[in-house]
Design an enzyme around this catalytic site. Structure first.
Site, PDB file in Angstrom:
ATOM      1  N   ASP A  13      34.865  35.659  37.559  1.00  0.00           N
ATOM      2  CA  ASP A  13      34.865  34.790  36.375  1.00  0.00           C
ATOM      3  C   ASP A  13      33.688  35.051  35.440  1.00  0.00           C
ATOM      4  OD1 ASP A  13      37.113  33.548  37.443  1.00  0.00           O
ATOM      5  OD2 ASP A  13      35.891  32.126  38.583  1.00  0.00           O
ATOM      6  N   LYS A  16      35.335  38.981  32.342  1.00  0.00           N
ATOM      7  CA  LYS A  16      35.909  40.338  32.289  1.00  0.00           C
ATOM      8  C   LYS A  16      37.045  40.414  31.266  1.00  0.00           C
ATOM      9  CE  LYS A  16      36.801  39.911  36.669  1.00  0.00           C
ATOM     10  NZ  LYS A  16      36.061  38.682  37.003  1.00  0.00           N
ATOM     11  N   GLY A  40      42.064  35.159  37.289  1.00  0.00           N
ATOM     12  CA  GLY A  40      42.409  34.371  36.099  1.00  0.00           C
ATOM     13  C   GLY A  40      41.500  34.858  34.986  1.00  0.00           C
ATOM     14  N   HIS A  41      42.053  35.602  34.049  1.00  0.00           N
ATOM     15  CA  HIS A  41      41.242  36.207  32.982  1.00  0.00           C
ATOM     16  C   HIS A  41      41.603  35.555  31.653  1.00  0.00           C
ATOM     17  CE1 HIS A  41      40.707  40.112  35.538  1.00  0.00           C
ATOM     18  NE2 HIS A  41      40.263  39.027  36.144  1.00  0.00           N
ATOM     19  N   GLN A 226      38.181  39.790  40.256  1.00  0.00           N
ATOM     20  CA  GLN A 226      37.136  39.220  41.118  1.00  0.00           C
ATOM     21  C   GLN A 226      35.770  39.803  40.732  1.00  0.00           C
ATOM     22  OE1 GLN A 226      40.244  40.417  43.042  1.00  0.00           O
ATOM     23  NE2 GLN A 226      40.856  38.467  42.204  1.00  0.00           N
TER      24      GLN A 226
HETATM   25  P1  GDP Z   1      37.165  36.559  34.176  1.00  0.00           P
HETATM   26  O1  GDP Z   1      37.901  36.130  35.394  1.00  0.00           O
HETATM   27  O2  GDP Z   1      35.971  37.382  34.499  1.00  0.00           O
HETATM   28  O3  GDP Z   1      38.025  37.206  33.135  1.00  0.00           O
HETATM   29  O4  GDP Z   1      36.579  35.203  33.529  1.00  0.00           O
HETATM   30  P2  GDP Z   1      37.372  33.826  33.311  1.00  0.00           P
HETATM   31  O5  GDP Z   1      38.246  33.982  32.137  1.00  0.00           O
HETATM   32  O6  GDP Z   1      37.957  33.345  34.575  1.00  0.00           O
HETATM   33  O7  GDP Z   1      36.158  32.851  33.022  1.00  0.00           O
HETATM   34  C1  GDP Z   1      35.267  33.088  31.964  1.00  0.00           C
HETATM   35  C2  GDP Z   1      35.318  31.867  31.031  1.00  0.00           C
HETATM   36  O8  GDP Z   1      34.252  31.944  30.131  1.00  0.00           O
HETATM   37  C3  GDP Z   1      36.564  31.844  30.160  1.00  0.00           C
HETATM   38  O9  GDP Z   1      36.909  30.535  29.900  1.00  0.00           O
HETATM   39  C4  GDP Z   1      36.110  32.552  28.879  1.00  0.00           C
HETATM   40  O10 GDP Z   1      36.872  32.161  27.738  1.00  0.00           O
HETATM   41  C5  GDP Z   1      34.710  32.059  28.782  1.00  0.00           C
HETATM   42  N1  GDP Z   1      33.742  32.966  28.149  1.00  0.00           N
HETATM   43  C6  GDP Z   1      33.647  34.312  28.221  1.00  0.00           C
HETATM   44  N2  GDP Z   1      32.537  34.739  27.590  1.00  0.00           N
HETATM   45  C7  GDP Z   1      31.919  33.637  27.100  1.00  0.00           C
HETATM   46  C8  GDP Z   1      30.711  33.418  26.379  1.00  0.00           C
HETATM   47  O11 GDP Z   1      29.946  34.322  26.074  1.00  0.00           O
HETATM   48  N3  GDP Z   1      30.394  32.123  26.077  1.00  0.00           N
HETATM   49  C9  GDP Z   1      31.196  31.074  26.423  1.00  0.00           C
HETATM   50  N4  GDP Z   1      30.817  29.850  26.085  1.00  0.00           N
HETATM   51  N5  GDP Z   1      32.336  31.246  27.105  1.00  0.00           N
HETATM   52  C10 GDP Z   1      32.686  32.509  27.452  1.00  0.00           C
HETATM   53  P1  IMO Z   2      38.681  36.622  38.647  1.00  0.00           P
HETATM   54  O1  IMO Z   2      39.383  37.961  38.505  1.00  0.00           O
HETATM   55  C1  IMO Z   2      36.490  33.872  41.222  1.00  0.00           C
HETATM   56  C2  IMO Z   2      37.533  33.911  45.469  1.00  0.00           C
HETATM   57  C3  IMO Z   2      38.157  32.639  46.016  1.00  0.00           C
HETATM   58  C4  IMO Z   2      37.643  32.678  47.433  1.00  0.00           C
HETATM   59  C5  IMO Z   2      37.688  34.161  47.769  1.00  0.00           C
HETATM   60  C6  IMO Z   2      38.931  34.594  48.531  1.00  0.00           C
HETATM   61  O2  IMO Z   2      39.235  35.570  37.792  1.00  0.00           O
HETATM   62  O3  IMO Z   2      37.211  36.799  38.504  1.00  0.00           O
HETATM   63  P2  IMO Z   2      41.450  34.989  47.796  1.00  0.00           P
HETATM   64  O4  IMO Z   2      42.464  34.051  47.225  1.00  0.00           O
HETATM   65  O5  IMO Z   2      41.168  36.164  46.944  1.00  0.00           O
HETATM   66  O6  IMO Z   2      41.749  35.369  49.208  1.00  0.00           O
HETATM   67  O7  IMO Z   2      40.087  34.112  47.874  1.00  0.00           O
HETATM   68  O8  IMO Z   2      37.634  34.846  46.532  1.00  0.00           O
HETATM   69  N1  IMO Z   2      38.227  34.487  44.302  1.00  0.00           N
HETATM   70  C7  IMO Z   2      37.756  34.395  43.051  1.00  0.00           C
HETATM   71  N2  IMO Z   2      36.694  33.760  42.551  1.00  0.00           N
HETATM   72  N3  IMO Z   2      37.258  34.615  40.413  1.00  0.00           N
HETATM   73  C8  IMO Z   2      38.321  35.301  40.900  1.00  0.00           C
HETATM   74  O9  IMO Z   2      39.034  36.173  40.155  1.00  0.00           O
HETATM   75  C9  IMO Z   2      38.638  35.174  42.271  1.00  0.00           C
HETATM   76  N4  IMO Z   2      39.609  35.664  43.061  1.00  0.00           N
HETATM   77  C10 IMO Z   2      39.337  35.249  44.296  1.00  0.00           C
HETATM   78  O10 IMO Z   2      37.700  31.518  45.309  1.00  0.00           O
HETATM   79  O11 IMO Z   2      36.298  32.280  47.461  1.00  0.00           O
HETATM   80 MG    MG Z   3      38.568  34.374  36.306  1.00  0.00          MG
END
Ligand code: GDP
Ligand code: IMO
Ligand code: MG
Length: 437
Positions: A13, A16, A40-41, A226
């Site tokens: 998270d 990416k 979840g991106h 991840q």
């Molecule tokens: P990913 O799994 O690495 O793609 O990240 P996620 O989308 O799960 O979580 C990142 C969260 O931070 C999302 O809600 C993005 O919209 C938000 N985000 C990304 N970059 C920034 C930033 O520089 N500032 C803020 N405030 N939010 C950001």
């Molecule tokens: P993105 O791509 C954050 C974590 C779960 C748990 C561990 C194992 O959005 O960054 P799993 O279901 O993969 O067997 O769970 O990994 N986990 C993540 N944490 N971002 C993710 O994906 C994750 N995908 C799995 O919370 O701790």
């Molecule tokens: Mg994510």
């Protein structure tokens, strides 16, 4: 040839999805190479937020083609509903534009039930998985009985294998995991055979496609899911995911050679988060942790679970840089730290009076671990509208310089908001520049 691998440098998270989107204007392909819909991106374009769990983050750019590589585990029901959702928002998703590797494994209903039942049976020792069946699907792949996307091309041939799986998992659920959950083969089969028909035209050979694309000098982004610290081998085992999340997995999970990768980019927040259980040395307990969670909207994109929050951990990031060969780091969510009087960075650990400069190998190693912090001055300004390095407050600029020196790695971009536009170039290499508009 121009290819970059993007990996999360923390526990997931990191942002990416946003950074992949930023770098795809001139890209030809975006490739997912591991994980499944545990990811979840989030992408924000003109204020509109799209969350993707399986589709690569290039799918919203009409000229970009996307591959779900061989290393991905793919839930066909989730993929089809995500395709529908993204299509209804206007994206064109056709075979050819989206390719599903024939060697990618399927996540089916029984994987999800086993994942959840196993977590329940672990009790207090649970991992905190996303409950999406990811671990059990990779187990089947390792024990060489998995159902693959290639099988979607010939559903009748896979029918008896799926039935055997259902029988076996039902026994596992009932007799080993003491669960009342079970899978009805007829229900599963009826749905899966329909899904196979819809998905069959999307199935192709990702390895050949990407090899040929790179030979033609096309631009390819490999999108990690991840984070490196969740890597099944190099992460904080056993609190990890079930795939390899380091940059090297891009070659294994696509089926191309390591020489075809030009650069590796790590994404990290200016602080740190983790969802689920497991060690987190720089975790902030109490009101401040809660405050950062609120400011950063730190709730899981997939599960909605609150993310644990902590300070930037330079020790952990250095492990990520090492295990993934990260050439530069993108620092996200700097805007979230605005208003804090001071910002801390973890620079080492003390364990039983001894200084340690890597994450411990075993869980016992974390007992009595005390993080060592350096405190840097905070900044009060709202920086979310800043678009150039020189316009960032002096304390943000020195924060970036300090981090880069600590982790011995350049910072290529600073991100100050969720939108595409809120991305500030800092030290951009020629390889990366080729991906920019
Ligand atoms: P990913 O799994 O690495 O793609 O990240 P996620 O989308 O799960 O979580 C990142 C969260 O931070 C999302 O809600 C993005 O919209 C938000 N985000 C990304 N970059 C920034 C930033 O520089 N500032 C803020 N405030 N939010 C950001
Ligand atoms: P993105 O791509 C954050 C974590 C779960 C748990 C561990 C194992 O959005 O960054 P799993 O279901 O993969 O067997 O769970 O990994 N986990 C993540 N944490 N971002 C993710 O994906 C994750 N995908 C799995 O919370 O701790
Ligand atoms: Mg994510």
């Amino acid at each position: 040839m121009s290819s970059i691998v993007i990996v999360g440098a923390q526990w997931g998270d990191e942002g990416k999805g946003k950074i992949v989107d930023v770098l795809t204007e001139k890209a030809n392909w975006v490739v997912r190479f591991q994980g499944g819909n545990n990811a979840g991106h989030t992408i924000v374009i003109d204020g509109v937020r799209t969350a993707l769990s399986l589709l690569p983050s290039g799918i919203l750019r009409p000229n970009v083609r996307c591959l779900l590589g061989a290393g991905v585990v793919l839930n066909p029901t989730v993929l089809l509903s995500e395709i529908d959702r993204v299509r209804s928002a206007g994206a064109v998703i056709s075979p050819g534009r989206l390719v599903i590797d024939r060697d990618a494994h399927l996540v089916l209903d029984y994987h999800i039930l086993v994942d959840k039942a196993r977590e329940l049976s672990r009790g207090a020792d649970k991992i905190g998985t996303t409950g999406r069946g990811i671990g059990p699907a990779y187990e089947d792949r390792s024990q060489r009985s998995g159902i693959r996307c290639a099988d979607l091309l010939n559903p009748n041939k896979m029918r008896e294998r799926v039935r055997a799986h259902v029988d076996e998992k039902n026994k596992l659920l009932k007799y080993v995991l003491d669960s009342k959950a079970y899978v009805d083969f007829d229900v599963l089969w009826e749905r899966l055979s329909q899904e196979a028909e819809i998905l069959a035209p999307f199935v192709g050979c990702g390895s050949r496609i990407i090899f040929d694309a790179l030979r033609r000098d096309e631009k390819v982004i490999f999108e990690g899911a991840q984070g490196v610290l969740l890597d099944q081998v190099h992460g904080t085992y056993p609190f990890v995911t079930s795939s390899s999340t380091i940059a090297g997995a891009a070659t294994v999970g696509t089926g191309i050679g390591p020489k075809m990768i030009d650069s590796v980019i790590g994404i990290a927040k200016a602080y740190c988060t983790r969802v689920g259980e497991g060690p987190f040395p720089s975790e902030i307990d109490g009101a401040l942790g809660e405050d950062i969670r609120k400011r950063g909207h730190e709730f899981g994109t997939v599960t909605g679970r609150p993310r644990r929050c902590g300070w930037f951990d330079a020790v952990a990031i250095k492990r990520a840089i090492r295990t993934s060969g990260i050439d530069s780091l993108v620092l996200t969510k700097l805007d979230v730290l605005s208003g804090l009087p001071a910002v801390k960075v973890c620079v080492g650990y003390q364990v039983n009076g001894e200084y340690v400069d890597d994450l411990p190998a075993s869980l016992e190693g974390y007992e009595g671990l005390i993080p060592v912090y350096e405190e840097l001055p905070g900044w009060s300004e709202d920086i979310s509208a800043v678009r150039s390095l020189r316009d960032l407050p002096a304390n943000v600029q020195s924060f970036l310089e300090k981090l880069s020196a600590l982790i011995e790695c350049p910072i290529s971009f600073a991100s100050v908001g969720p939108g595409r536009e809120a991305t500030i170039p800092v030290e951009v290499s020629d390889v990366l520049r080729a991906f920019l508009p």
